[in-house]
Design an enzyme around this catalytic site. Sequence first.
Site, PDB file in Angstrom:
ATOM      1  N   LYS A  83       0.694  -1.118   0.067  1.00 57.22           N
ATOM      2  CA  LYS A  83      -0.030   0.118  -0.107  1.00 57.22           C
ATOM      3  C   LYS A  83       0.943   1.259  -0.229  1.00 57.22           C
ATOM      4  O   LYS A  83       0.659   2.172  -0.683  1.00 57.22           O
ATOM      5  CB  LYS A  83      -0.967  -0.097   1.032  1.00 57.22           C
ATOM      6  CG  LYS A  83      -2.244  -0.928   1.222  1.00 57.22           C
ATOM      7  CD  LYS A  83      -2.995  -0.816   2.633  1.00 57.22           C
ATOM      8  CE  LYS A  83      -2.027  -0.844   3.700  1.00 57.22           C
ATOM      9  NZ  LYS A  83      -1.891  -2.118   4.354  1.00 57.22           N
ATOM     10  N   ARG A 110     -10.178   1.040   8.899  1.00 59.83           N
ATOM     11  CA  ARG A 110      -9.763  -0.201   9.229  1.00 59.83           C
ATOM     12  C   ARG A 110     -10.870  -1.025   9.976  1.00 59.83           C
ATOM     13  O   ARG A 110     -10.659  -2.194  10.226  1.00 59.83           O
ATOM     14  CB  ARG A 110      -8.485  -0.522  10.025  1.00 59.83           C
ATOM     15  CG  ARG A 110      -7.222   0.079   9.288  1.00 59.83           C
ATOM     16  CD  ARG A 110      -6.065  -0.345  10.064  1.00 59.83           C
ATOM     17  NE  ARG A 110      -4.650   0.070   9.381  1.00 59.83           N
ATOM     18  CZ  ARG A 110      -3.570  -0.381   9.749  1.00 59.83           C
ATOM     19  NH1 ARG A 110      -3.392  -0.885  11.013  1.00 59.83           N
ATOM     20  NH2 ARG A 110      -2.630   0.399   8.874  1.00 59.83           N
ATOM     21  N   ARG A 149      11.159  -6.143   5.145  1.00 63.72           N
ATOM     22  CA  ARG A 149      11.257  -4.778   5.117  1.00 63.72           C
ATOM     23  C   ARG A 149      11.651  -4.575   6.479  1.00 63.72           C
ATOM     24  O   ARG A 149      12.247  -3.435   6.814  1.00 63.72           O
ATOM     25  CB  ARG A 149       9.748  -4.110   5.112  1.00 63.72           C
ATOM     26  CG  ARG A 149       9.373  -2.914   5.204  1.00 63.72           C
ATOM     27  CD  ARG A 149       7.747  -2.738   5.201  1.00 63.72           C
ATOM     28  NE  ARG A 149       7.000  -3.075   6.351  1.00 63.72           N
ATOM     29  CZ  ARG A 149       5.640  -3.066   6.285  1.00 63.72           C
ATOM     30  NH1 ARG A 149       4.963  -2.465   5.163  1.00 63.72           N
ATOM     31  NH2 ARG A 149       4.991  -3.512   7.323  1.00 63.72           N
ATOM     32  N   ARG A 173      11.821  -1.334  12.190  1.00 69.06           N
ATOM     33  CA  ARG A 173      10.599  -1.313  13.073  1.00 69.06           C
ATOM     34  C   ARG A 173      10.407  -2.757  13.810  1.00 69.06           C
ATOM     35  O   ARG A 173      10.334  -3.935  13.147  1.00 69.06           O
ATOM     36  CB  ARG A 173       9.460  -1.111  12.083  1.00 69.06           C
ATOM     37  CG  ARG A 173       9.263   0.280  11.697  1.00 69.06           C
ATOM     38  CD  ARG A 173       8.059   0.265  10.532  1.00 69.06           C
ATOM     39  NE  ARG A 173       6.904  -0.475  10.918  1.00 69.06           N
ATOM     40  CZ  ARG A 173       5.781  -0.323  10.109  1.00 69.06           C
ATOM     41  NH1 ARG A 173       5.691   0.117   8.994  1.00 69.06           N
ATOM     42  NH2 ARG A 173       4.698  -1.073  10.528  1.00 69.06           N
ATOM     43  N   ARG A 197      -0.590  -9.469  13.519  1.00 68.53           N
ATOM     44  CA  ARG A 197      -1.069  -8.439  12.797  1.00 68.53           C
ATOM     45  C   ARG A 197      -2.093  -8.870  11.564  1.00 68.53           C
ATOM     46  O   ARG A 197      -3.126  -8.365  11.496  1.00 68.53           O
ATOM     47  CB  ARG A 197       0.103  -7.429  12.203  1.00 68.53           C
ATOM     48  CG  ARG A 197       0.844  -6.778  13.263  1.00 68.53           C
ATOM     49  CD  ARG A 197       1.906  -6.099  12.667  1.00 68.53           C
ATOM     50  NE  ARG A 197       1.883  -5.153  11.584  1.00 68.53           N
ATOM     51  CZ  ARG A 197       2.828  -4.768  10.700  1.00 68.53           C
ATOM     52  NH1 ARG A 197       3.964  -5.331  11.095  1.00 68.53           N
ATOM     53  NH2 ARG A 197       2.541  -4.032   9.969  1.00 68.53           N
TER      54      ARG A 197
END
Length: 189
Positions: A13, A88, A127, A133, A145
């Site tokens: 996204k 969401r 990533r 992160r 998640r």
Amino acid sequence: MNIVLFGAPGCGKGTQAQRLKEHYGIEHVSTGEVIRSEIRRGTELGRSMEHYISTGQLAPDEVVIGMIANYVAEHKDAKGCIFDGFPRTTVQAEEFDKILAKHGLKVDMMIDIQVPEEELVRRILLRGKDSGRADDASEEVIRDRLSVYHKQTAIVSDFYTARNKYASIDGVGSMDEVFGRIAAIIDSL
């Protein structure tokens, strides 16, 4: 033109939203980036959000809706927006319609980027190596998640389907291929 870019964590996204912003000259609103910025700055919102982020949970509706309402009010005269990571939940989608309507705006289309779960896990772990992160570095947190996404977020597609504002695209392939699929939908509007 207001587009909701939708899909599970790791579907691309953010990458595609940036490309769409450059191609169409419209704003890119990433709720995740807004929240991470608040955390980095140590604000009250950031501190309250840190727990949710670190455990892979969704932020409370009222906090996220408030942030989006402020953003829309400040950018109501923009050429358009790509909303990445919002709404969401169905509650957020309902409130979002009300927020936009106050300014004479609407969602034109939700574009859902579909990617198989194992590919999502692989992408997020990759990533995480670059981003640093914490929520991208643990396979357990990533799978949590994705589970939250499937239980709480995926149903938002039903909200837009019922309004004839839903399109799904295959998110597997090169960045250019995926961009082309998204652009074809936007160009048809």
